[in-house]
Design a protein around this motif. Structure first.
Motif, PDB file in Angstrom:
ATOM      1  N   GLY A  37     -26.338 -17.244 -13.605  1.00  0.00           N
ATOM      2  CA  GLY A  37     -25.942 -16.708 -14.908  1.00  0.00           C
ATOM      3  C   GLY A  37     -26.925 -17.084 -15.999  1.00  0.00           C
ATOM      4  N   ILE A  38     -27.192 -16.140 -16.881  1.00  0.00           N
ATOM      5  CA  ILE A  38     -28.156 -16.356 -17.968  1.00  0.00           C
ATOM      6  C   ILE A  38     -27.660 -17.432 -18.928  1.00  0.00           C
ATOM      7  CG2 ILE A  38     -29.252 -15.259 -19.962  1.00  0.00           C
ATOM      8  CD1 ILE A  38     -29.139 -12.618 -18.396  1.00  0.00           C
ATOM      9  N   ASP A  39     -26.387 -17.399 -19.265  1.00  0.00           N
ATOM     10  CA  ASP A  39     -25.811 -18.332 -20.233  1.00  0.00           C
ATOM     11  C   ASP A  39     -24.579 -19.023 -19.663  1.00  0.00           C
ATOM     12  OD1 ASP A  39     -27.065 -18.872 -22.573  1.00  0.00           O
ATOM     13  OD2 ASP A  39     -26.165 -17.237 -23.718  1.00  0.00           O
ATOM     14  N   LYS A  40     -24.687 -19.573 -18.469  1.00  0.00           N
ATOM     15  CA  LYS A  40     -23.515 -20.105 -17.792  1.00  0.00           C
ATOM     16  C   LYS A  40     -22.900 -21.320 -18.481  1.00  0.00           C
ATOM     17  CE  LYS A  40     -26.567 -22.296 -14.487  1.00  0.00           C
ATOM     18  NZ  LYS A  40     -27.013 -22.248 -13.113  1.00  0.00           N
ATOM     19  N   GLN A  41     -23.627 -21.981 -19.353  1.00  0.00           N
ATOM     20  CA  GLN A  41     -23.110 -23.146 -20.059  1.00  0.00           C
ATOM     21  C   GLN A  41     -22.608 -22.833 -21.463  1.00  0.00           C
ATOM     22  OE1 GLN A  41     -22.787 -26.134 -18.576  1.00  0.00           O
ATOM     23  NE2 GLN A  41     -23.583 -25.197 -16.716  1.00  0.00           N
ATOM     24  N   ASN A  42     -22.723 -21.595 -21.914  1.00  0.00           N
ATOM     25  CA  ASN A  42     -22.352 -21.221 -23.273  1.00  0.00           C
ATOM     26  C   ASN A  42     -20.830 -21.150 -23.405  1.00  0.00           C
ATOM     27  OD1 ASN A  42     -21.904 -19.936 -25.760  1.00  0.00           O
ATOM     28  ND2 ASN A  42     -23.835 -18.827 -25.602  1.00  0.00           N
ATOM     29  N   GLY A  43     -20.280 -22.054 -24.191  1.00  0.00           N
ATOM     30  CA  GLY A  43     -18.835 -22.124 -24.371  1.00  0.00           C
ATOM     31  C   GLY A  43     -18.267 -20.950 -25.146  1.00  0.00           C
ATOM     32  N   LEU A  44     -19.030 -20.430 -26.098  1.00  0.00           N
ATOM     33  CA  LEU A  44     -18.549 -19.301 -26.896  1.00  0.00           C
ATOM     34  C   LEU A  44     -18.389 -18.045 -26.035  1.00  0.00           C
ATOM     35  CD1 LEU A  44     -17.831 -18.231 -29.703  1.00  0.00           C
ATOM     36  CD2 LEU A  44     -20.238 -17.652 -29.993  1.00  0.00           C
ATOM     37  N   ILE A  45     -19.362 -17.790 -25.170  1.00  0.00           N
ATOM     38  CA  ILE A  45     -19.265 -16.626 -24.280  1.00  0.00           C
ATOM     39  C   ILE A  45     -18.121 -16.815 -23.288  1.00  0.00           C
ATOM     40  CG2 ILE A  45     -20.441 -15.341 -22.451  1.00  0.00           C
ATOM     41  CD1 ILE A  45     -23.015 -15.706 -23.958  1.00  0.00           C
ATOM     42  N   ARG A  46     -17.953 -18.016 -22.763  1.00  0.00           N
ATOM     43  CA  ARG A  46     -16.853 -18.282 -21.836  1.00  0.00           C
ATOM     44  C   ARG A  46     -15.496 -18.056 -22.499  1.00  0.00           C
ATOM     45  NH1 ARG A  46     -17.557 -20.018 -17.071  1.00  0.00           N
ATOM     46  NH2 ARG A  46     -19.503 -20.895 -16.390  1.00  0.00           N
ATOM     47  N   THR A  47     -15.347 -18.559 -23.717  1.00  0.00           N
ATOM     48  CA  THR A  47     -14.081 -18.384 -24.437  1.00  0.00           C
ATOM     49  C   THR A  47     -13.828 -16.919 -24.754  1.00  0.00           C
ATOM     50  OG1 THR A  47     -14.337 -20.584 -25.402  1.00  0.00           O
ATOM     51  CG2 THR A  47     -12.773 -19.112 -26.460  1.00  0.00           C
ATOM     52  N   GLY A  48     -14.843 -16.223 -25.215  1.00  0.00           N
ATOM     53  CA  GLY A  48     -14.696 -14.798 -25.499  1.00  0.00           C
ATOM     54  C   GLY A  48     -14.351 -14.002 -24.251  1.00  0.00           C
ATOM     55  N   HIS A  49     -14.989 -14.333 -23.137  1.00  0.00           N
ATOM     56  CA  HIS A  49     -14.727 -13.661 -21.867  1.00  0.00           C
ATOM     57  C   HIS A  49     -13.281 -13.908 -21.418  1.00  0.00           C
ATOM     58  CE1 HIS A  49     -15.728 -12.013 -17.918  1.00  0.00           C
ATOM     59  NE2 HIS A  49     -15.125 -13.060 -17.385  1.00  0.00           N
ATOM     60  N   LYS A  50     -12.831 -15.144 -21.590  1.00  0.00           N
ATOM     61  CA  LYS A  50     -11.480 -15.502 -21.174  1.00  0.00           C
ATOM     62  C   LYS A  50     -10.432 -14.735 -21.986  1.00  0.00           C
ATOM     63  CE  LYS A  50      -9.529 -19.658 -22.127  1.00  0.00           C
ATOM     64  NZ  LYS A  50      -9.323 -21.100 -22.010  1.00  0.00           N
ATOM     65  N   PHE A  51     -10.586 -14.707 -23.306  1.00  0.00           N
ATOM     66  CA  PHE A  51      -9.587 -14.045 -24.145  1.00  0.00           C
ATOM     67  C   PHE A  51      -9.684 -12.516 -24.053  1.00  0.00           C
ATOM     68  CE2 PHE A  51      -9.427 -18.239 -26.243  1.00  0.00           C
ATOM     69  CZ  PHE A  51      -8.064 -18.462 -26.083  1.00  0.00           C
TER      70      PHE A  51
END
Length: 96
Positions: A37-51
């Protein structure tokens, strides 16, 4: 056939779920995959993806219930509640 397409809430919500789920899956694969993953550690993208995924799931439930309402009819509210009960009971497990 001469009829307009995508005029009901069920069809619009279903189409949005198909497109949205595909887009979320592709974005998750490109940005959040654990190995490449290009940004696998990015918390903002993870949170946005989850919601956003939870929102798609809610929209899928709306499409399901509106389709059942179309099949059952406007008058049979008890029948719609009977078919909707499993979705309501599964909600806490799917939204964790």
């Amino acid at each position: 056939m001469g009829k307009d397409h995508y005029t009901t809430l069920h069809s619009k919500a279903g189409l949005a779920v198909l497109v949205g789920s595909t887009m979320l899956g592709m974005a998750g694969g490109v940005f959040l995959h654990p190995d490449f993953g290009i940004d696998k550690q990015n918390g903002l993208i993870r949170t946005g993806h989850k919601f956003a995924s939870r929102g798609m799931l809610g929209l899928a439930w709306l499409a399901t219930l509106s389709g059942l309402q179309t099949l059952i009819g406007e008058d049979d509210v008890k029948g719609l509640l009977f078919f909707a009960a499993p979705l309501v009971l599964a909600a806490p497990f799917t939204l964790l």
